[in-house]
Design a protein around this motif. Structure first.
Motif, PDB file in Angstrom:
ATOM      1  N   ARG A 115      30.706 -26.479  67.889  1.00  0.00           N
ATOM      2  CA  ARG A 115      30.993 -27.902  67.702  1.00  0.00           C
ATOM      3  C   ARG A 115      30.569 -28.368  66.305  1.00  0.00           C
ATOM      4  O   ARG A 115      29.967 -29.423  66.120  1.00  0.00           O
ATOM      5  CB  ARG A 115      30.321 -28.756  68.785  1.00  0.00           C
ATOM      6  N   LEU A 116      30.926 -27.546  65.317  1.00  0.00           N
ATOM      7  CA  LEU A 116      30.614 -27.845  63.922  1.00  0.00           C
ATOM      8  C   LEU A 116      31.903 -28.198  63.192  1.00  0.00           C
ATOM      9  O   LEU A 116      32.879 -27.444  63.233  1.00  0.00           O
ATOM     10  CB  LEU A 116      29.952 -26.624  63.272  1.00  0.00           C
ATOM     11  N   TRP A 117      31.893 -29.344  62.513  1.00  0.00           N
ATOM     12  CA  TRP A 117      33.076 -29.775  61.774  1.00  0.00           C
ATOM     13  C   TRP A 117      33.166 -29.035  60.445  1.00  0.00           C
ATOM     14  O   TRP A 117      32.160 -28.773  59.791  1.00  0.00           O
ATOM     15  CB  TRP A 117      33.017 -31.277  61.511  1.00  0.00           C
ATOM     16  N   HIS A 118      34.401 -28.704  60.062  1.00  0.00           N
ATOM     17  CA  HIS A 118      34.660 -28.078  58.771  1.00  0.00           C
ATOM     18  C   HIS A 118      35.775 -28.835  58.052  1.00  0.00           C
ATOM     19  O   HIS A 118      36.694 -29.345  58.686  1.00  0.00           O
ATOM     20  CB  HIS A 118      35.090 -26.619  58.938  1.00  0.00           C
ATOM     21  N   GLU A 119      35.642 -28.885  56.728  1.00  0.00           N
ATOM     22  CA  GLU A 119      36.693 -29.477  55.890  1.00  0.00           C
ATOM     23  C   GLU A 119      37.462 -28.358  55.204  1.00  0.00           C
ATOM     24  O   GLU A 119      36.882 -27.409  54.681  1.00  0.00           O
ATOM     25  CB  GLU A 119      36.102 -30.410  54.842  1.00  0.00           C
ATOM     26  N   PHE A 120      38.793 -28.499  55.188  1.00  0.00           N
ATOM     27  CA  PHE A 120      39.688 -27.546  54.549  1.00  0.00           C
ATOM     28  C   PHE A 120      40.324 -28.241  53.348  1.00  0.00           C
ATOM     29  O   PHE A 120      40.997 -29.266  53.513  1.00  0.00           O
ATOM     30  CB  PHE A 120      40.771 -27.093  55.528  1.00  0.00           C
ATOM     31  N   ALA A 121      40.122 -27.701  52.142  1.00  0.00           N
ATOM     32  CA  ALA A 121      40.605 -28.361  50.928  1.00  0.00           C
ATOM     33  C   ALA A 121      41.045 -27.324  49.908  1.00  0.00           C
ATOM     34  O   ALA A 121      40.674 -26.145  49.988  1.00  0.00           O
ATOM     35  CB  ALA A 121      39.507 -29.253  50.335  1.00  0.00           C
ATOM     36  N   LEU A 122      41.829 -27.760  48.920  1.00  0.00           N
ATOM     37  CA  LEU A 122      42.235 -26.860  47.838  1.00  0.00           C
ATOM     38  C   LEU A 122      41.035 -26.503  46.967  1.00  0.00           C
ATOM     39  O   LEU A 122      40.089 -27.292  46.831  1.00  0.00           O
ATOM     40  CB  LEU A 122      43.313 -27.513  46.982  1.00  0.00           C
ATOM     41  N   ASP A 123      41.095 -25.343  46.341  1.00  0.00           N
ATOM     42  CA  ASP A 123      39.979 -24.854  45.548  1.00  0.00           C
ATOM     43  C   ASP A 123      39.629 -25.753  44.368  1.00  0.00           C
ATOM     44  O   ASP A 123      38.503 -25.737  43.878  1.00  0.00           O
ATOM     45  CB  ASP A 123      40.261 -23.424  45.066  1.00  0.00           C
ATOM     46  N   ASN A 124      40.590 -26.551  43.880  1.00  0.00           N
ATOM     47  CA  ASN A 124      40.301 -27.434  42.746  1.00  0.00           C
ATOM     48  C   ASN A 124      40.195 -28.901  43.156  1.00  0.00           C
ATOM     49  O   ASN A 124      40.232 -29.787  42.310  1.00  0.00           O
ATOM     50  CB  ASN A 124      41.373 -27.285  41.666  1.00  0.00           C
ATOM     51  N   GLN A 125      40.061 -29.153  44.475  1.00  0.00           N
ATOM     52  CA  GLN A 125      39.904 -30.509  45.014  1.00  0.00           C
ATOM     53  C   GLN A 125      41.070 -31.423  44.651  1.00  0.00           C
ATOM     54  O   GLN A 125      40.910 -32.632  44.478  1.00  0.00           O
ATOM     55  CB  GLN A 125      38.585 -31.129  44.523  1.00  0.00           C
ATOM     56  N   ALA A 126      42.251 -30.844  44.528  1.00  0.00           N
ATOM     57  CA  ALA A 126      43.432 -31.618  44.163  1.00  0.00           C
ATOM     58  C   ALA A 126      44.053 -32.280  45.388  1.00  0.00           C
ATOM     59  O   ALA A 126      43.838 -31.880  46.539  1.00  0.00           O
ATOM     60  CB  ALA A 126      44.460 -30.723  43.488  1.00  0.00           C
ATOM     61  N   LEU A 127      44.833 -33.309  45.123  1.00  0.00           N
ATOM     62  CA  LEU A 127      45.654 -33.938  46.145  1.00  0.00           C
ATOM     63  C   LEU A 127      46.796 -32.993  46.504  1.00  0.00           C
ATOM     64  O   LEU A 127      47.397 -32.378  45.632  1.00  0.00           O
ATOM     65  CB  LEU A 127      46.220 -35.242  45.571  1.00  0.00           C
ATOM     66  N   PHE A 128      47.083 -32.845  47.795  1.00  0.00           N
ATOM     67  CA  PHE A 128      48.183 -31.979  48.215  1.00  0.00           C
ATOM     68  C   PHE A 128      48.946 -32.646  49.351  1.00  0.00           C
ATOM     69  O   PHE A 128      48.546 -33.702  49.862  1.00  0.00           O
ATOM     70  CB  PHE A 128      47.671 -30.590  48.624  1.00  0.00           C
ATOM     71  N   GLY A 129      50.058 -32.036  49.746  1.00  0.00           N
ATOM     72  CA  GLY A 129      50.907 -32.633  50.764  1.00  0.00           C
ATOM     73  C   GLY A 129      51.019 -31.785  52.018  1.00  0.00           C
ATOM     74  O   GLY A 129      51.114 -30.555  51.941  1.00  0.00           O
TER      75      GLY A 129
END
Length: 208
Positions: A115-129
Motif C-alpha cells: 500500500r505504497l504510492w509511487h509516482e511515474f514520470a519522465l526522466d527529465n520531469q517534462a510535460l507529456f501526454g
C-alpha cells in the motif's frame, strides 16, 4: 489502472505536441500554478473538478476543461470509467470515435500489498501526454461537457514490479494522428507501439 495523476507547473520542458503551441503550454502552466500542482482525482457526484484536456480544433489544437470519467443521466457512471483498456479499443475501435490528450507530469499508482504510492514520470520531469477517449456527458447541474477516459495498456517491463498497467503515452510525433486520425484498430495499435518510446524513459519514485 491510473488512480490519479498530476500537473506540476515546474515542468522543465514539453514533450506533448508535434508542433510547439505556446498558448497551450502557457495555458497548462497557468492552470497548474492556480491549482498548486495538485494531484487530480476522479470527480465525484458532489464535486466539480474540471481538468485541462488537449482536443482538436480544426487543423490546430486547443485546451478544454473536461470531466475525468463518464457522466450518465447527469451523474458519474456507476461503472468504472476513468480508465479504458486498450484491448477493448482494439476489439471495438468504434470507441475511438473522439479522442484527446491528457497533459501530465506524472501519474500515481498504489503498490500492493505494501500500500505504497509511487509516482511515474519522465526522466527529465517534462510535460507529456496520455491517450484518452472522450464523449459528451451532462453534469449534475444540467450542463453538457466533454468527459474523458485515459487509455491503459500493459505496463513496460521495467514498471511491472510496481503495477501491471500504465497509460498509453502519446509522443509528440503522433499527437496530431491520435487526435484526428480515423478510428481504427490500426490507430490504437500504432499508439501502443509509439507509447514504448516514452515508456522506456519513465522513472518511478515512492511517494509519502
Amino acid at each position: 489502472m491510473c488512480a490519479s495523476y498530476g500537473l506540476d507547473p515546474r515542468f522543465t520542458d514539453a514533450e506533448l505536441l508535434a508542433e510547439a503551441d505556446a498558448d497551450v503550454i502557457e495555458g497548462l502552466r497557468n492552470w497548474a500554478e492556480q491549482n498548486a500542482g495538485e494531484t487530480l482525482r476522479p470527480t465525484g457526484k458532489n464535486l466539480r473538478n474540471l481538468n485541462p484536456l488537449v482536443v482538436p480544433d480544426g487543423d490546430a489544437v486547443t485546451l478544454e476543461p473536461a470531466w475525468w470519467g463518464y457522466l450518465v443521466n447527469g451523474e458519474p457512471a456507476k461503472f468504472p470509467s476513468i480508465n479504458t483498456r486498450s484491448e477493448r479499443l482494439q476489439e471495438r475501435p468504434g470507441g475511438l470515435k473522439t479522442r484527446a490528450i491528457v497533459p501530465s507530469t506524472g501519474w500515481f499508482e498504489m503498490q500492493k500489498p505494501a500500500r505504497l504510492w509511487h509516482e511515474f514520470a519522465l526522466d527529465n520531469q517534462a510535460l507529456f501526454g496520455m491517450a484518452a477517449v472522450t464523449q459528451r456527458g451532462r453534469t449534475p447541474d444540467g450542463e453538457w461537457i466533454t468527459c474523458y477516459s485515459i487509455v491503459m495498456a500493459p505496463a513496460a517491463d521495467h514498471l511491472k514490479e510496481f503495477h501491471d498497467r500504465m497509460p498509453v503515452l502519446i509522443p509528440p510525433g503522433m499527437s496530431q494522428e491520435w487526435l484526428t486520425g480515423p478510428p481504427s484498430r490500426e490507430l490504437i495499435d500504432e499508439a501502443i507501439l509509439a507509447s514504448g518510446e516514452l515508456a522506456e524513459r519513465i522513472t518511478v519514485s515512492a511517494r509519502p
